[in-house]
Design a protein around this motif. Structure first.
Motif, PDB file in Angstrom:
ATOM      1  N   PRO A  44      14.088  12.233  -9.503  1.00  0.00           N
ATOM      2  CA  PRO A  44      13.606  11.561 -10.722  1.00  0.00           C
ATOM      3  C   PRO A  44      12.690  10.369 -10.301  1.00  0.00           C
ATOM      4  O   PRO A  44      13.320   9.448  -9.365  1.00  0.00           O
ATOM      5  N   VAL A  45      11.396  10.160 -11.010  1.00  0.00           N
ATOM      6  CA  VAL A  45      10.627   8.849 -10.868  1.00  0.00           C
ATOM      7  C   VAL A  45      10.796   7.937 -12.107  1.00  0.00           C
ATOM      8  O   VAL A  45      10.177   8.750 -13.001  1.00  0.00           O
ATOM      9  N   GLY A  46      11.125   6.806 -12.027  1.00  0.00           N
ATOM     10  CA  GLY A  46      10.778   6.057 -13.211  1.00  0.00           C
ATOM     11  C   GLY A  46       9.804   4.858 -12.938  1.00  0.00           C
ATOM     12  O   GLY A  46       9.623   4.576 -11.877  1.00  0.00           O
ATOM     13  N   VAL A  47       9.151   4.589 -14.109  1.00  0.00           N
ATOM     14  CA  VAL A  47       7.916   3.640 -13.724  1.00  0.00           C
ATOM     15  C   VAL A  47       8.065   2.412 -14.930  1.00  0.00           C
ATOM     16  O   VAL A  47       8.348   2.798 -16.085  1.00  0.00           O
ATOM     17  N   SER A  48       7.986   1.285 -14.373  1.00  0.00           N
ATOM     18  CA  SER A  48       7.730   0.119 -15.538  1.00  0.00           C
ATOM     19  C   SER A  48       6.270  -0.442 -15.069  1.00  0.00           C
ATOM     20  O   SER A  48       6.312  -1.323 -14.076  1.00  0.00           O
ATOM     21  N   VAL A  49       5.326  -0.646 -16.196  1.00  0.00           N
ATOM     22  CA  VAL A  49       4.151  -1.118 -16.213  1.00  0.00           C
ATOM     23  C   VAL A  49       3.831  -1.945 -17.397  1.00  0.00           C
ATOM     24  O   VAL A  49       4.405  -1.680 -18.489  1.00  0.00           O
ATOM     25  N   VAL A  85       3.024   7.793  -7.604  1.00  0.00           N
ATOM     26  CA  VAL A  85       4.044   8.930  -8.478  1.00  0.00           C
ATOM     27  C   VAL A  85       3.462  10.136  -8.127  1.00  0.00           C
ATOM     28  O   VAL A  85       4.409  10.956  -7.550  1.00  0.00           O
ATOM     29  N   LYS A  86       2.262  10.564  -7.853  1.00  0.00           N
ATOM     30  CA  LYS A  86       1.745  11.906  -7.561  1.00  0.00           C
ATOM     31  C   LYS A  86       2.208  12.189  -6.082  1.00  0.00           C
ATOM     32  O   LYS A  86       2.766  13.535  -5.877  1.00  0.00           O
ATOM     33  N   GLN A  87       2.162  11.307  -5.289  1.00  0.00           N
ATOM     34  CA  GLN A  87       2.326  11.456  -3.793  1.00  0.00           C
ATOM     35  C   GLN A  87       3.756  11.513  -3.423  1.00  0.00           C
ATOM     36  O   GLN A  87       4.201  12.636  -2.804  1.00  0.00           O
ATOM     37  N   LEU A  88       4.665  10.586  -4.214  1.00  0.00           N
ATOM     38  CA  LEU A  88       6.094  10.804  -4.181  1.00  0.00           C
ATOM     39  C   LEU A  88       6.746  11.926  -4.743  1.00  0.00           C
ATOM     40  O   LEU A  88       7.682  12.592  -3.940  1.00  0.00           O
ATOM     41  N   LYS A  89       6.268  12.613  -5.866  1.00  0.00           N
ATOM     42  CA  LYS A  89       6.693  13.872  -6.329  1.00  0.00           C
ATOM     43  C   LYS A  89       6.260  15.045  -5.441  1.00  0.00           C
ATOM     44  O   LYS A  89       7.138  16.002  -5.526  1.00  0.00           O
ATOM     45  N   ASP A 141       0.749  -1.304  -0.046  1.00  0.00           N
ATOM     46  CA  ASP A 141      -0.063  -0.121  -0.089  1.00  0.00           C
ATOM     47  C   ASP A 141       0.729   1.191  -0.073  1.00  0.00           C
ATOM     48  O   ASP A 141       2.080   0.978   0.329  1.00  0.00           O
ATOM     49  N   SER A 142       0.346   2.439  -0.014  1.00  0.00           N
ATOM     50  CA  SER A 142       0.872   3.679  -0.384  1.00  0.00           C
ATOM     51  C   SER A 142       1.695   3.791   0.977  1.00  0.00           C
ATOM     52  O   SER A 142       3.055   4.646   0.965  1.00  0.00           O
ATOM     53  N   LYS A 143       1.169   3.629   2.263  1.00  0.00           N
ATOM     54  CA  LYS A 143       2.133   3.780   3.443  1.00  0.00           C
ATOM     55  C   LYS A 143       3.260   3.041   3.396  1.00  0.00           C
ATOM     56  O   LYS A 143       4.493   3.580   3.812  1.00  0.00           O
ATOM     57  N   LYS A 144       3.219   1.811   2.953  1.00  0.00           N
ATOM     58  CA  LYS A 144       4.414   1.063   2.829  1.00  0.00           C
ATOM     59  C   LYS A 144       5.489   1.540   1.838  1.00  0.00           C
ATOM     60  O   LYS A 144       6.921   1.655   2.031  1.00  0.00           O
ATOM     61  N   VAL A 145       5.224   1.862   0.879  1.00  0.00           N
ATOM     62  CA  VAL A 145       6.026   2.627  -0.209  1.00  0.00           C
ATOM     63  C   VAL A 145       6.816   3.644   0.156  1.00  0.00           C
ATOM     64  O   VAL A 145       7.934   4.068   0.233  1.00  0.00           O
ATOM     65  N   HIS A 146       5.776   4.563   0.923  1.00  0.00           N
ATOM     66  CA  HIS A 146       6.399   6.073   1.494  1.00  0.00           C
ATOM     67  C   HIS A 146       7.413   5.537   2.566  1.00  0.00           C
ATOM     68  O   HIS A 146       8.560   6.250   2.553  1.00  0.00           O
TER      69      HIS A 146
END
Length: 331
Positions: free
Chosen positions: A175-180, A165-169, A124-129
Motif C-alpha cells: 500500500p502507498v499513502g500520500v500527503s501533499v 507513486v507509479k514507479q513504486l507501484k 530524486d527518484s533514484k534516492k527514493v527507490h
C-alpha cells in the motif's frame, strides 16, 4: 510483571513529548530524524509496549528517562516506572514503513513549521527507490508513505508525486499513502497512479487561527479537496492532521471534528511542540494529558457515529500512531 503502555500513560507521555535516554540503549543508527512538518529536524526514538507505540524526541532536559532493566526498556517519570517495553527500529522515519519526504523545503511560511526555515534538499527518484529498497530488504516493510513540502508549486509537487507513486507501484505490491498540499485534480491523479490513501492537512479548523498561522494557504481549498478525495479513495482512506496547541478551544475542536467526520475524513489530533526556529513566531501550548484523552474520546465517538475506523488505515500516521492518541488503536 510488565507495565504495558496504557492509553492514560501514553497521553501523559505525549503531553511531555520528549525523553532522556541512556546512550547504551541506542544502536549505531538509533533515531528517526523528522524532515517534514512541525517536528522537522528533531531526533527521536520509538517505544513499543503491548499494542501501543509512541515516538518521543530526545531531549536531555526531559522529565522522562529511558533505561535498560531486566532485559526491557523502562520509562521512568520521577521515581516511578510508568511503562516497560522495547525500542523499535525505524526503517525510514518510523517502524514498518518507508515514510519519505520528497521535498524538504517549502515556499509556504506556516508559522508553526520549521521546514521553510530549514530549506532542506529534494530527493530524486533514484534516492527514493534506494530508500524503499533498503527498507524492503529488512523484511519488515508493511507500507510506503510519501509526503512533501512545496519546493516550487503544488502542481509541480503533485506531478513529482504521481511519477514516484507509479514507479513504486510497478515494483512493490505494498500500500502507498500520500500527503501533499492539494490541487484541483490531485486526488484523481494520485488515485490513478496507484496511491490507496491520501492525507490533506487542515492544520487547524479555527479560520482566524488558520489565517494567522498559514497565511499563504486556503482552509476552504483543503476542506473541498478532502471531500473530493473521499469520492476517489473511499471511506477510511482519507485523513487530515489537526494540530492541537495553537490556541484553539475545545469547542472549536469539537465543531471541526464534526465537519471532517461528516465528510467521512479521519482527523488526526496532533499535539504540537514549539520548535526553536519558530519560537518567536506564535504562541504554542502543548496539550495536557487530560485534554488529549478528552479530545481523543470525542473523536472516537464521532468516528463511530459515521462508521469510520482508524484501524483500517494501511499507511502514514494512522498506521504508525507514534505521535498521536489514535482512536481504535490507542482508545
Amino acid at each position: 510483571m510488565d507495565t504495558e503502555l496504557s492509553a492514560t500513560v501514553k497521553a501523559d507521555l505525549l503531553s511531555i513529548g520528549s525523553i532522556r535516554i541512556d546512550p547504551a540503549l541506542l544502536p549505531v543508527q538509533p533515531t528517526s530524524l523528522a524532515t517534514a512538518g512541525p517536528g522537522a529536524g528533531g531526533s527521536s526514538i520509538f517505544f513499543r509496549s503491548g499494542e501501543r507505540r509512541i515516538r518521543l524526541t530526545i531531549n536531555e532536559l526531559s522529565p522522562l528517562r529511558a533505561v535498560a532493566k531486566d532485559g526491557k526498556v523502562v520509562l521512568i517519570k520521577g521515581d516511578n516506572v510508568i511503562a516497560r517495553g522495547m525500542l523499535e527500529h525505524p526503517l525510514c522515519h518510523c517502524p514498518e514503513q518507508a515514510y519519505i519526504t520528497l521535498s524538504e523545503k517549502c515556499v509556504y511560511d506556516c508559522q508553526f513549521c520549521p521546514v521553510p526555515k530549514m530549506q532542506g534538499g529534494i530527493k530524486d527518484s533514484k534516492k527514493v527507490h534506494r530508500m524503499v529498497a533498503e527498507a524492503y530488504a529488512t523484511g519488515e516493510l508493511k507500507a510506503i508513505s510519501l509526503t512533501s513540502g512545496v519546493a516550487v508549486s503544488p502542481e509541480k509537487e503533485v506531478q513529482r508525486m504521481v511519477d514516484v507513486v507509479k514507479q513504486l507501484k510497478r515494483e512493490y505490491d505494498l500500500p502507498v499513502g500520500v500527503s501533499v498540499y492539494p490541487t484541483k485534480h490531485s486526488s484523481e491523479r494520485l488515485y490513478a497512479a496507484g496511491a490507496c490513501e491520501i492525507k490533506y492537512n487542515v492544520e487547524t479548523m479555527n479560520p482566524e487561527i488558520f489565517r494567522r498561522v498559514c497565511p499563504d494557504l486556503s482552509l476552504q481549498t483543503v476542506l473541498d479537496s478532502l471531500e473530493n478525495a473521499v469520492d476517489y479513495f473511499g471511506r477510511n482512506r482519507v485523513s487530515s492532521n489537526f494540530i492541537i496547541g495553537l490556541g484553539e478551544s475545545d469547542e472549536t475542536v469539537r465543531k471541526g471534528l464534526k465537519q471532517l467526520t461528516d465528510r467521512c475524513v479521519i482527523p488526526i489530533l496532533r499535539p504540537i511542540s514549539p520548535h526553536p526556529l519558530r519560537k518567536d513566531a506564535i504562541s504554542i501550548h502543548r496539550p495536557s494529558a487530560d485534554r488529549l484523552l478528552k479530545l481523543g474520546g470525542m473523536l472516537k465517538e464521532m468516528l463511530d457515529c459515521q462508521s469510520l475506523c482508524a484501524e483500517k488505515s494501511q499507511t502514514m500516521c494512522l498506521l504508525c500512531t507514534g505521535c498521536d492518541l489514535t482512536p481504535h488503536r490507542d482508545l
